[in-house]
Design an enzyme around this catalytic site. Structure first.
Site, PDB file in Angstrom:
ATOM      1  N   THR A 199      -9.094 -13.788  34.330  1.00  0.00           N
ATOM      2  CA  THR A 199      -7.687 -13.890  34.700  1.00  0.00           C
ATOM      3  C   THR A 199      -6.955 -12.628  34.263  1.00  0.00           C
ATOM      4  O   THR A 199      -7.387 -11.945  33.330  1.00  0.00           O
ATOM      5  CB  THR A 199      -7.029 -15.133  34.059  1.00  0.00           C
ATOM      6  OG1 THR A 199      -5.645 -14.873  33.840  1.00  0.00           O
ATOM      7  CG2 THR A 199      -7.638 -15.479  32.710  1.00  0.00           C
ATOM      8  N   SER A 228      -3.012 -16.090  24.955  1.00  0.00           N
ATOM      9  CA  SER A 228      -3.060 -17.467  24.447  1.00  0.00           C
ATOM     10  C   SER A 228      -4.507 -17.717  24.034  1.00  0.00           C
ATOM     11  O   SER A 228      -5.395 -16.916  24.360  1.00  0.00           O
ATOM     12  CB  SER A 228      -2.677 -18.481  25.538  1.00  0.00           C
ATOM     13  OG  SER A 228      -3.734 -18.579  26.482  1.00  0.00           O
ATOM     14  N   TYR A 282      -6.406 -19.876  25.288  1.00  0.00           N
ATOM     15  CA  TYR A 282      -7.151 -20.004  26.547  1.00  0.00           C
ATOM     16  C   TYR A 282      -7.583 -18.618  27.033  1.00  0.00           C
ATOM     17  O   TYR A 282      -8.738 -18.399  27.395  1.00  0.00           O
ATOM     18  CB  TYR A 282      -6.279 -20.701  27.611  1.00  0.00           C
ATOM     19  CG  TYR A 282      -6.612 -20.326  29.030  1.00  0.00           C
ATOM     20  CD1 TYR A 282      -7.837 -20.677  29.602  1.00  0.00           C
ATOM     21  CD2 TYR A 282      -5.698 -19.616  29.827  1.00  0.00           C
ATOM     22  CE1 TYR A 282      -8.145 -20.327  30.919  1.00  0.00           C
ATOM     23  CE2 TYR A 282      -5.994 -19.263  31.129  1.00  0.00           C
ATOM     24  CZ  TYR A 282      -7.215 -19.612  31.672  1.00  0.00           C
ATOM     25  OH  TYR A 282      -7.519 -19.260  32.959  1.00  0.00           O
ATOM     26  N   HIS A 283      -6.642 -17.675  27.015  1.00  0.00           N
ATOM     27  CA  HIS A 283      -6.984 -16.340  27.507  1.00  0.00           C
ATOM     28  C   HIS A 283      -8.036 -15.675  26.610  1.00  0.00           C
ATOM     29  O   HIS A 283      -8.869 -14.903  27.086  1.00  0.00           O
ATOM     30  CB  HIS A 283      -5.716 -15.482  27.634  1.00  0.00           C
ATOM     31  CG  HIS A 283      -4.815 -15.954  28.747  1.00  0.00           C
ATOM     32  ND1 HIS A 283      -3.691 -16.710  28.520  1.00  0.00           N
ATOM     33  CD2 HIS A 283      -4.909 -15.802  30.088  1.00  0.00           C
ATOM     34  CE1 HIS A 283      -3.124 -17.002  29.687  1.00  0.00           C
ATOM     35  NE2 HIS A 283      -3.837 -16.467  30.652  1.00  0.00           N
ATOM     36  N   LYS A 309     -11.308 -16.578  27.836  1.00  0.00           N
ATOM     37  CA  LYS A 309     -11.713 -15.814  29.023  1.00  0.00           C
ATOM     38  C   LYS A 309     -12.247 -14.444  28.628  1.00  0.00           C
ATOM     39  O   LYS A 309     -13.175 -13.928  29.224  1.00  0.00           O
ATOM     40  CB  LYS A 309     -10.530 -15.644  29.983  1.00  0.00           C
ATOM     41  CG  LYS A 309      -9.964 -16.925  30.539  1.00  0.00           C
ATOM     42  CD  LYS A 309     -10.977 -17.740  31.280  1.00  0.00           C
ATOM     43  CE  LYS A 309     -10.730 -17.841  32.746  1.00  0.00           C
ATOM     44  NZ  LYS A 309     -11.667 -18.775  33.412  1.00  0.00           N
ATOM     45  N   GLN A 363      -8.312 -12.737  38.156  1.00  0.00           N
ATOM     46  CA  GLN A 363      -7.576 -13.375  39.242  1.00  0.00           C
ATOM     47  C   GLN A 363      -6.104 -13.486  38.876  1.00  0.00           C
ATOM     48  O   GLN A 363      -5.751 -13.821  37.751  1.00  0.00           O
ATOM     49  CB  GLN A 363      -8.184 -14.758  39.463  1.00  0.00           C
ATOM     50  CG  GLN A 363      -7.616 -15.519  40.632  1.00  0.00           C
ATOM     51  CD  GLN A 363      -8.437 -16.775  40.912  1.00  0.00           C
ATOM     52  OE1 GLN A 363      -9.132 -16.869  41.896  1.00  0.00           O
ATOM     53  NE2 GLN A 363      -8.340 -17.733  40.038  1.00  0.00           N
ATOM     54  N   VAL A 415       4.713 -20.745  40.590  1.00  0.00           N
ATOM     55  CA  VAL A 415       5.363 -20.926  41.899  1.00  0.00           C
ATOM     56  C   VAL A 415       5.284 -22.402  42.296  1.00  0.00           C
ATOM     57  O   VAL A 415       6.267 -22.991  42.781  1.00  0.00           O
ATOM     58  CB  VAL A 415       4.676 -20.059  42.979  1.00  0.00           C
ATOM     59  CG1 VAL A 415       5.319 -20.274  44.334  1.00  0.00           C
ATOM     60  CG2 VAL A 415       4.728 -18.589  42.601  1.00  0.00           C
ATOM     61  N   TYR A 427      11.301 -18.885  32.039  1.00  0.00           N
ATOM     62  CA  TYR A 427      11.204 -18.761  30.584  1.00  0.00           C
ATOM     63  C   TYR A 427      11.762 -17.405  30.110  1.00  0.00           C
ATOM     64  O   TYR A 427      11.374 -16.356  30.636  1.00  0.00           O
ATOM     65  CB  TYR A 427       9.746 -18.844  30.121  1.00  0.00           C
ATOM     66  CG  TYR A 427       9.050 -20.174  30.396  1.00  0.00           C
ATOM     67  CD1 TYR A 427       9.761 -21.310  30.768  1.00  0.00           C
ATOM     68  CD2 TYR A 427       7.668 -20.288  30.260  1.00  0.00           C
ATOM     69  CE1 TYR A 427       9.104 -22.517  31.014  1.00  0.00           C
ATOM     70  CE2 TYR A 427       7.013 -21.499  30.493  1.00  0.00           C
ATOM     71  CZ  TYR A 427       7.740 -22.599  30.880  1.00  0.00           C
ATOM     72  OH  TYR A 427       7.093 -23.796  31.112  1.00  0.00           O
ATOM     73  N   ARG A 429       6.687 -19.384  24.855  1.00  0.00           N
ATOM     74  CA  ARG A 429       5.521 -18.526  24.620  1.00  0.00           C
ATOM     75  C   ARG A 429       5.904 -17.301  23.794  1.00  0.00           C
ATOM     76  O   ARG A 429       7.069 -16.905  23.777  1.00  0.00           O
ATOM     77  CB  ARG A 429       4.964 -18.012  25.960  1.00  0.00           C
ATOM     78  CG  ARG A 429       4.608 -19.140  26.876  1.00  0.00           C
ATOM     79  CD  ARG A 429       4.112 -18.646  28.209  1.00  0.00           C
ATOM     80  NE  ARG A 429       3.710 -19.811  28.998  1.00  0.00           N
ATOM     81  CZ  ARG A 429       2.716 -19.840  29.862  1.00  0.00           C
ATOM     82  NH1 ARG A 429       2.021 -18.767  30.100  1.00  0.00           N
ATOM     83  NH2 ARG A 429       2.407 -20.938  30.507  1.00  0.00           N
TER      84      ARG A 429
HETATM   85  N1  LIG Z   1      -5.416 -21.444  39.399  1.00  0.00           N
HETATM   86  C1  LIG Z   1      -5.013 -20.262  38.941  1.00  0.00           C
HETATM   87  O1  LIG Z   1      -3.867 -19.851  39.111  1.00  0.00           O
HETATM   88  C2  LIG Z   1      -6.002 -19.375  38.221  1.00  0.00           C
HETATM   89  C3  LIG Z   1      -5.624 -18.063  37.902  1.00  0.00           C
HETATM   90  C4  LIG Z   1      -6.519 -17.238  37.244  1.00  0.00           C
HETATM   91  C5  LIG Z   1      -7.769 -17.718  36.905  1.00  0.00           C
HETATM   92  N2  LIG Z   1      -8.117 -19.000  37.202  1.00  0.00           N
HETATM   93  C6  LIG Z   1      -9.462 -19.458  36.828  1.00  0.00           C
HETATM   94  O2  LIG Z   1     -10.103 -20.008  37.958  1.00  0.00           O
HETATM   95  C7  LIG Z   1     -10.937 -21.094  37.575  1.00  0.00           C
HETATM   96  C8  LIG Z   1     -10.612 -22.314  38.408  1.00  0.00           C
HETATM   97  O3  LIG Z   1      -9.232 -22.596  38.299  1.00  0.00           O
HETATM   98  P1  LIG Z   1      -8.597 -23.887  38.941  1.00  0.00           P
HETATM   99  O4  LIG Z   1      -7.150 -23.640  39.067  1.00  0.00           O
HETATM  100  O5  LIG Z   1      -9.375 -24.300  40.129  1.00  0.00           O
HETATM  101  O6  LIG Z   1      -8.822 -24.925  37.766  1.00  0.00           O
HETATM  102  P2  LIG Z   1      -9.282 -26.458  37.831  1.00  0.00           P
HETATM  103  O7  LIG Z   1      -9.078 -27.025  36.483  1.00  0.00           O
HETATM  104  O8  LIG Z   1      -8.606 -27.139  38.960  1.00  0.00           O
HETATM  105  O9  LIG Z   1     -10.832 -26.330  38.159  1.00  0.00           O
HETATM  106  C9  LIG Z   1     -11.831 -26.236  37.190  1.00  0.00           C
HETATM  107  C10 LIG Z   1     -12.823 -27.356  37.440  1.00  0.00           C
HETATM  108  O10 LIG Z   1     -13.868 -27.214  36.485  1.00  0.00           O
HETATM  109  C11 LIG Z   1     -14.168 -28.481  35.939  1.00  0.00           C
HETATM  110  N3  LIG Z   1     -14.705 -28.274  34.592  1.00  0.00           N
HETATM  111  C12 LIG Z   1     -14.088 -27.803  33.495  1.00  0.00           C
HETATM  112  N4  LIG Z   1     -14.906 -27.798  32.443  1.00  0.00           N
HETATM  113  C13 LIG Z   1     -16.093 -28.274  32.893  1.00  0.00           C
HETATM  114  C14 LIG Z   1     -17.337 -28.517  32.268  1.00  0.00           C
HETATM  115  N5  LIG Z   1     -17.521 -28.287  30.968  1.00  0.00           N
HETATM  116  N6  LIG Z   1     -18.348 -28.994  33.024  1.00  0.00           N
HETATM  117  C15 LIG Z   1     -18.171 -29.247  34.349  1.00  0.00           C
HETATM  118  N7  LIG Z   1     -17.004 -29.061  34.986  1.00  0.00           N
HETATM  119  C16 LIG Z   1     -15.965 -28.568  34.260  1.00  0.00           C
HETATM  120  C17 LIG Z   1     -12.856 -29.232  35.924  1.00  0.00           C
HETATM  121  O11 LIG Z   1     -13.024 -30.615  35.886  1.00  0.00           O
HETATM  122  C18 LIG Z   1     -12.201 -28.740  37.210  1.00  0.00           C
HETATM  123  O12 LIG Z   1     -12.478 -29.583  38.285  1.00  0.00           O
HETATM  124  C19 LIG Z   1     -10.739 -21.286  36.081  1.00  0.00           C
HETATM  125  O13 LIG Z   1     -11.784 -20.649  35.396  1.00  0.00           O
HETATM  126  C20 LIG Z   1      -9.437 -20.571  35.809  1.00  0.00           C
HETATM  127  O14 LIG Z   1      -9.401 -20.071  34.513  1.00  0.00           O
HETATM  128  C21 LIG Z   1      -7.260 -19.835  37.854  1.00  0.00           C
END
Ligand SMILES: NC(=O)c1ccc[n+]([C@@H]2O[C@H](COP(=O)([O-])OP(=O)(O)OC[C@H]3O[C@@H](n4cnc5c(N)ncnc54)[C@H](O)[C@@H]3O)[C@@H](O)[C@H]2O)c1
Length: 513
Positions: free
Chosen positions: A231, A275, A277-278, A281, A304, A335, A351, A422
């Site tokens: 991310t 954070s 979380y970050h 990553k 991303q 958004v 924020y 934050r």
């Molecule tokens: N959505 C965004 O804006 C965004 C931006 C930057 C990066 N990302 C990254 O993209 C990825 C997907 O994002 P998203 O928005 O679809 O999130 P999401 O939470 O909707 O999708 C992640 C999926 O992974 C599954 N999961 C998590 N831990 C698991 C585990 N231990 N075993 C099996 N399944 C597991 C969850 O149940 C979920 O369905 C993530 O890694 C996130 O960090 C998302």
């Protein structure tokens, strides 16, 4: 925005796509991959320069030099996203999520053989915080049935935790994926900042999940490309204004110190996560980087931008195919939350100063980027970073755009600045390079206003509106980075269009043609 005279300073490795990039190629002979970029030299020194391969899909070819291009190979078929292997086997980890489900349907429709795992962590975390996806989503069983009925595609699903290595090993052995897309992480900064338990859970899930996967890939599918989600929050927002190169310094980046200078070329750029979380990553980044180095795994680490939106043709093809959409403090992205607040007749919550600049991309564009990466597999040992972004926006400007689109739906709204929960720079420059995806043919298709309009169209439907109303009390953040639990105070409420634009503007280097 494109800076005048700006030229991409790197050529993407994979332009010539040959067997060398192909996951179906089995490398043969005494190949020592540990040269860290010096392998060619090492190999030619011992007269071992010609790498031979065997094709797993075309064993009749025997051993040969990996020079056949994707265009020449009958196993690679042209699609509008580039060449894809026929019936390419792709495994999506986290297939039940916002992006995983959307990508699965698009790829399945393109003729790929899709498998996936999920343990419903996302559904459970959202439930634990007292919320729900405001766009109703059905169970995985129902999703799979709908995919079959409406789109005519079959997806092979297993309920499984990515950290259950025994189960994952079996599934990898069975499916033999030619690309793995790794979405299976807990993707929330505020969730990781609730307390020690949540911070540990996020890091355990994200860091150890990826680490275990890498070891399994080494043993079972070492030629498969891993497309791992990072991310932009890994980079932070350098106050010096240093551009965010694509994860690795270009060759002409220079470090000057004490009257001496060095090239930084090829080194990972500094990460400054925002954070816990970050931080998870960033740890993922280092683990993938090391695995590519030690075992010649192939990987794209995708930085991303924040995703917004609801649309691809496939998720819009039926109510049981829709992807999730969250609006609460923890799992709603900015958004998506702004639009839901507006529909509720509530002010849009920004924020702090609202001058923070972030990288964004619409759902449909993000999915296209992933397909282009799958269609252009990395070379053995290649760890590469791509910045996946189509626009840099200030939070204040986003609020203005949402308010503008809301007017078309007859909704007037206000903007409300809240005390920032934050700890982050609230005024900062941001300059971003994103040339690799355009190099692979990606051009943004969806403007911010277009996707926001689509979100309004969906979220104003009565059933969804009611579901937003049920969770509207979860809009205002209560989790702070200082560890205190308190509701953010309102600093200011104003009418859209009444604020003067000031401060920094994001600069995005992205070739248009
Ligand atoms: N959505 C965004 O804006 C965004 C931006 C930057 C990066 N990302 C990254 O993209 C990825 C997907 O994002 P998203 O928005 O679809 O999130 P999401 O939470 O909707 O999708 C992640 C999926 O992974 C599954 N999961 C998590 N831990 C698991 C585990 N231990 N075993 C099996 N399944 C597991 C969850 O149940 C979920 O369905 C993530 O890694 C996130 O960090 C998302």
């Amino acid at each position: 925005m494109v800076k005048k005279n700006y030229k991409a300073n790197k050529k993407f490795h994979n332009k010539d796509r040959t067997c060398w990039n192909c996951p179906a190629a089995k490398l043969k002979g005494n190949v020592d991959f540990r040269g860290c970029g010096q392998s060619r030299k090492i190999m030619s020194a011992r007269g071992d320069e010609h790498i031979m391969i065997e094709c797993k899909r075309r064993p009749e070819l025997g051993r040969y030099e990996p020079t056949i291009t994707f265009e020449q190979c009958p196993q690679w078929e042209k699609t509008k996203y580039g060449h894809l292997l026929k019936n390419m086997r792709i495994m999506i980890l986290g297939i039940d999520g916002y992006l995983g489900w959307t990508l699965a349907l698009k790829l399945a429709k393109l003729g790929c053989r899709i498998s996936g795992i999920d343990n419903y962590t996302r559904r459970n975390c959202v439930k634990e915080r007292g919320s729900h996806s405001v766009v109703p989503i059905v169970s995985m069983e129902e999703r799979l049935k709908a995919a079959r009925k409406v789109l005519g595609v079959d997806i092979e699903f297993r309920e499984m935790d990515i950290r259950d290595r025994k189960k994952l090993k079996k599934f990898l052995q069975k499916e033999q994926p030619e690309a793995i897309v790794h979405y299976a992480e807990i993707p929330s900064a505020p969730y990781s900042m609730i307390d020690a338990k949540h911070a540990i859970e996020v890091q355990n899930n994200n860091v150890l999940g990826t680490l275990g996967l890498l070891w399994l890939m080494k043993d079972i599918v070492p030629n498969t490309s891993l497309i791992k989600l990072g991310t932009f929050g890994e980079y932070g927002t350098p106050l010096t204004g240093r551009p965010l190169f694509e994860g690795i310094f270009p060759s002409d980046a220079i470090l000057k110190w004490d009257n001496r200078e060095w090239s930084l070329g090829g080194e990972l750029t500094p990460r400054d996560p925002i954070s816990f979380y970050h931080v998870s990553k960033v740890q993922g980044t280092f683990n993938v980087y090391e695995a590519a180095k030690y075992w010649w795994l192939r990987s794209y680490d995708v930085m991303q931008g924040i995703i917004y939106g609801v649309h691809t043709d496939e998720v819009a093809a039926g109510p049981n195919l829709r992807t999730r959409y969250d609006v609460d403090e923890f799992f709603g992205t900015v958004v998506n939350r702004f639009v839901a607040q507006t529909i509720m007749g509530l002010p849009i919550t920004v924020y702090g100063t609202g001058e923070q600049i972030r990288a964004f991309i619409a759902l449909e564009d993000a999915i296209e980027c992933m397909i282009r990466l799958i269609a252009s597999p990395p070379e053995p040992g290649q760890y590469d970073v791509v910045n996946q972004v189509t626009g840099l926006h200030k939070l204040n400007d986003l609020a203005e755009t949402v308010a503008k689109v809301a007017k078309k739906f007859g909704i007037n709204t206000q903007i409300q600045r809240l005390e920032n929960p934050r700890i982050e720079a609230e005024v900062h420059p941001l300059e971003v390079e994103s040339t690799k995806l355009p190099d692979l043919g990606f051009r943004p298709k969806v403007s911010l206003e277009k996707e926001i309009t689509r979100i309004f169209e969906l979220l104003t439907q009565p059933e969804i509106k009611k579901r937003i109303e049920e969770k509207a009390h979860l809009f205002i953040p209560k989790t702070t980075w200082s560890g205190e639990r308190k509701e953010s105070e309102v600093l200011e409420v104003y009418e859209p269009g009444t604020k003067k634009k000031k401060g920094y503007k994001g600069i995005l280097h992205q070739p248009q043609k």
